[in-house]
Design a protein around this motif. Sequence first.
Motif, PDB file in Angstrom:
ATOM      1  N   VAL A 116       0.858  -1.185   0.005  1.00 51.39           N
ATOM      2  CA  VAL A 116      -0.027  -0.017  -0.001  1.00 51.39           C
ATOM      3  C   VAL A 116       0.882   1.303   0.071  1.00 51.39           C
ATOM      4  O   VAL A 116       1.971   1.266   0.643  1.00 51.39           O
ATOM      5  CB  VAL A 116      -0.799  -0.028   1.037  1.00 51.39           C
ATOM      6  CG1 VAL A 116      -1.687   1.272   1.479  1.00 51.39           C
ATOM      7  CG2 VAL A 116      -1.743  -1.372   1.395  1.00 51.39           C
ATOM      8  N   VAL A 117       0.420   2.350  -0.650  1.00 45.88           N
ATOM      9  CA  VAL A 117       1.312   3.492  -0.982  1.00 45.88           C
ATOM     10  C   VAL A 117       0.512   4.612   0.009  1.00 45.88           C
ATOM     11  O   VAL A 117      -0.502   4.853  -0.130  1.00 45.88           O
ATOM     12  CB  VAL A 117       1.278   3.942  -2.399  1.00 45.88           C
ATOM     13  CG1 VAL A 117       2.164   5.307  -2.488  1.00 45.88           C
ATOM     14  CG2 VAL A 117       1.963   3.079  -3.271  1.00 45.88           C
ATOM     15  N   GLU A 118       1.517   5.409   0.964  1.00 40.76           N
ATOM     16  CA  GLU A 118       1.039   6.299   1.631  1.00 40.76           C
ATOM     17  C   GLU A 118       1.616   7.450   0.927  1.00 40.76           C
ATOM     18  O   GLU A 118       2.737   7.719   0.999  1.00 40.76           O
ATOM     19  CB  GLU A 118       1.617   6.206   3.117  1.00 40.76           C
ATOM     20  CG  GLU A 118       0.799   7.185   4.239  1.00 40.76           C
ATOM     21  CD  GLU A 118       1.216   6.697   5.588  1.00 40.76           C
ATOM     22  OE1 GLU A 118       0.688   5.840   6.147  1.00 40.76           O
ATOM     23  OE2 GLU A 118       2.068   7.680   6.238  1.00 40.76           O
ATOM     24  N   ALA A 119       0.822   8.456   0.558  1.00 41.32           N
ATOM     25  CA  ALA A 119       1.335   9.715  -0.096  1.00 41.32           C
ATOM     26  C   ALA A 119       0.243  11.060   0.060  1.00 41.32           C
ATOM     27  O   ALA A 119      -0.926  10.751  -0.031  1.00 41.32           O
ATOM     28  CB  ALA A 119       1.680   9.487  -1.600  1.00 41.32           C
ATOM     29  N   SER A 120       0.762  12.014   0.303  1.00 43.75           N
ATOM     30  CA  SER A 120      -0.170  13.312   0.209  1.00 43.75           C
ATOM     31  C   SER A 120      -0.333  13.577  -1.030  1.00 43.75           C
ATOM     32  O   SER A 120       0.636  13.304  -2.087  1.00 43.75           O
ATOM     33  CB  SER A 120       0.656  14.306   0.902  1.00 43.75           C
ATOM     34  OG  SER A 120       1.808  14.761   0.321  1.00 43.75           O
ATOM     35  N   TYR A 121      -1.241  14.603  -1.429  1.00 41.82           N
ATOM     36  CA  TYR A 121      -1.240  15.065  -2.629  1.00 41.82           C
ATOM     37  C   TYR A 121      -0.002  15.988  -3.281  1.00 41.82           C
ATOM     38  O   TYR A 121       0.430  15.820  -4.392  1.00 41.82           O
ATOM     39  CB  TYR A 121      -2.589  16.050  -2.977  1.00 41.82           C
ATOM     40  CG  TYR A 121      -3.871  15.481  -2.613  1.00 41.82           C
ATOM     41  CD1 TYR A 121      -4.212  14.443  -3.312  1.00 41.82           C
ATOM     42  CD2 TYR A 121      -4.760  15.752  -1.730  1.00 41.82           C
ATOM     43  CE1 TYR A 121      -5.490  13.530  -3.126  1.00 41.82           C
ATOM     44  CE2 TYR A 121      -6.027  15.220  -1.583  1.00 41.82           C
ATOM     45  CZ  TYR A 121      -6.209  14.052  -2.128  1.00 41.82           C
ATOM     46  OH  TYR A 121      -7.599  13.472  -2.131  1.00 41.82           O
ATOM     47  N   ARG A 122       0.688  16.447  -2.221  1.00 41.50           N
ATOM     48  CA  ARG A 122       2.024  17.071  -2.552  1.00 41.50           C
ATOM     49  C   ARG A 122       2.862  16.465  -3.183  1.00 41.50           C
ATOM     50  O   ARG A 122       3.601  16.584  -4.236  1.00 41.50           O
ATOM     51  CB  ARG A 122       2.281  18.001  -1.390  1.00 41.50           C
ATOM     52  CG  ARG A 122       3.749  18.861  -1.561  1.00 41.50           C
ATOM     53  CD  ARG A 122       4.266  19.623  -0.290  1.00 41.50           C
ATOM     54  NE  ARG A 122       4.632  18.641   0.564  1.00 41.50           N
ATOM     55  CZ  ARG A 122       5.772  17.975   0.490  1.00 41.50           C
ATOM     56  NH1 ARG A 122       6.360  17.731  -0.517  1.00 41.50           N
ATOM     57  NH2 ARG A 122       5.720  16.964   1.827  1.00 41.50           N
ATOM     58  N   GLN A 123       3.052  15.183  -2.497  1.00 45.16           N
ATOM     59  CA  GLN A 123       4.049  14.095  -2.757  1.00 45.16           C
ATOM     60  C   GLN A 123       3.799  13.681  -4.139  1.00 45.16           C
ATOM     61  O   GLN A 123       4.416  13.661  -4.906  1.00 45.16           O
ATOM     62  CB  GLN A 123       3.992  12.952  -1.909  1.00 45.16           C
ATOM     63  CG  GLN A 123       4.661  13.474  -0.513  1.00 45.16           C
ATOM     64  CD  GLN A 123       4.433  12.292   0.701  1.00 45.16           C
ATOM     65  OE1 GLN A 123       3.398  11.765   0.604  1.00 45.16           O
ATOM     66  NE2 GLN A 123       5.318  12.129   1.424  1.00 45.16           N
ATOM     67  N   ILE A 124       2.629  13.448  -4.382  1.00 46.72           N
ATOM     68  CA  ILE A 124       2.170  12.993  -5.708  1.00 46.72           C
ATOM     69  C   ILE A 124       2.341  13.701  -6.862  1.00 46.72           C
ATOM     70  O   ILE A 124       3.007  13.542  -7.857  1.00 46.72           O
ATOM     71  CB  ILE A 124       0.437  12.360  -5.612  1.00 46.72           C
ATOM     72  CG1 ILE A 124       0.204  11.514  -4.442  1.00 46.72           C
ATOM     73  CG2 ILE A 124       0.051  11.751  -6.917  1.00 46.72           C
ATOM     74  CD1 ILE A 124      -1.251  11.264  -4.305  1.00 46.72           C
ATOM     75  N   ALA A 125       2.076  15.128  -6.471  1.00 46.41           N
ATOM     76  CA  ALA A 125       2.221  16.139  -7.538  1.00 46.41           C
ATOM     77  C   ALA A 125       3.591  16.373  -7.865  1.00 46.41           C
ATOM     78  O   ALA A 125       4.142  16.444  -8.988  1.00 46.41           O
ATOM     79  CB  ALA A 125       1.389  17.522  -6.924  1.00 46.41           C
ATOM     80  N   GLU A 126       4.444  16.279  -6.866  1.00 41.47           N
ATOM     81  CA  GLU A 126       5.926  16.673  -7.142  1.00 41.47           C
ATOM     82  C   GLU A 126       6.545  15.363  -7.779  1.00 41.47           C
ATOM     83  O   GLU A 126       7.250  15.628  -8.570  1.00 41.47           O
ATOM     84  CB  GLU A 126       6.524  16.917  -5.708  1.00 41.47           C
ATOM     85  CG  GLU A 126       6.082  18.332  -5.355  1.00 41.47           C
ATOM     86  CD  GLU A 126       6.961  18.409  -3.791  1.00 41.47           C
ATOM     87  OE1 GLU A 126       7.787  17.558  -3.409  1.00 41.47           O
ATOM     88  OE2 GLU A 126       6.878  19.578  -3.253  1.00 41.47           O
ATOM     89  N   SER A 127       6.177  14.305  -7.415  1.00 45.77           N
ATOM     90  CA  SER A 127       6.429  12.828  -8.107  1.00 45.77           C
ATOM     91  C   SER A 127       6.452  13.007  -9.820  1.00 45.77           C
ATOM     92  O   SER A 127       7.231  12.388 -10.356  1.00 45.77           O
ATOM     93  CB  SER A 127       5.886  11.632  -7.366  1.00 45.77           C
ATOM     94  OG  SER A 127       6.582  11.697  -6.241  1.00 45.77           O
ATOM     95  N   ILE A 128       5.204  13.468 -10.248  1.00 42.08           N
ATOM     96  CA  ILE A 128       4.808  13.411 -11.551  1.00 42.08           C
ATOM     97  C   ILE A 128       5.034  14.658 -12.343  1.00 42.08           C
ATOM     98  O   ILE A 128       4.713  14.888 -13.356  1.00 42.08           O
ATOM     99  CB  ILE A 128       3.402  12.720 -11.684  1.00 42.08           C
ATOM    100  CG1 ILE A 128       2.411  13.510 -11.208  1.00 42.08           C
ATOM    101  CG2 ILE A 128       3.536  11.189 -11.386  1.00 42.08           C
ATOM    102  CD1 ILE A 128       1.143  12.984 -11.559  1.00 42.08           C
ATOM    103  N   GLY A 129       5.138  15.726 -11.551  1.00 40.11           N
ATOM    104  CA  GLY A 129       5.525  16.999 -12.114  1.00 40.11           C
ATOM    105  C   GLY A 129       4.111  17.892 -12.405  1.00 40.11           C
ATOM    106  O   GLY A 129       3.971  18.538 -13.685  1.00 40.11           O
TER     107      GLY A 129
END
Length: 103
Positions: free
Chosen positions: A41-54
């Motif tokens: 399972v992946v634990e991630a905030s919207y900020r982390q998701i956004a930064e990861s894919i640009g």
Amino acid sequence: MIAIDDYVIDVLMRDLVGHDSSVVRFLVYVWFAGEQRNGHVVEASYRQIAESIGVSKSSAQAAVGWLIRRKLLASTKKTVTATPRYKVLTPWRDYEGRSRSQP
């Protein structure tokens, strides 16, 4: 290198990118699939998701919401303010399994 199910490229990419005109949704789905190696399972905030894919945080948030509504992603939280935990869903695999087992 991550393995991506043929269905994701052959069908889901066309559906998300072409029909729905949302590349971000596809990128978010593929990012989660890569992060979820071996069923974790992946634990991630919207900020982390956004930064990861640009992309912007609001784009990531909208994409996650849409993927959850389409039952391509599941989300849970331990508490109301906790960082969400996500699991990539593959409904086409479930469908294929049911149709094979039925006469």
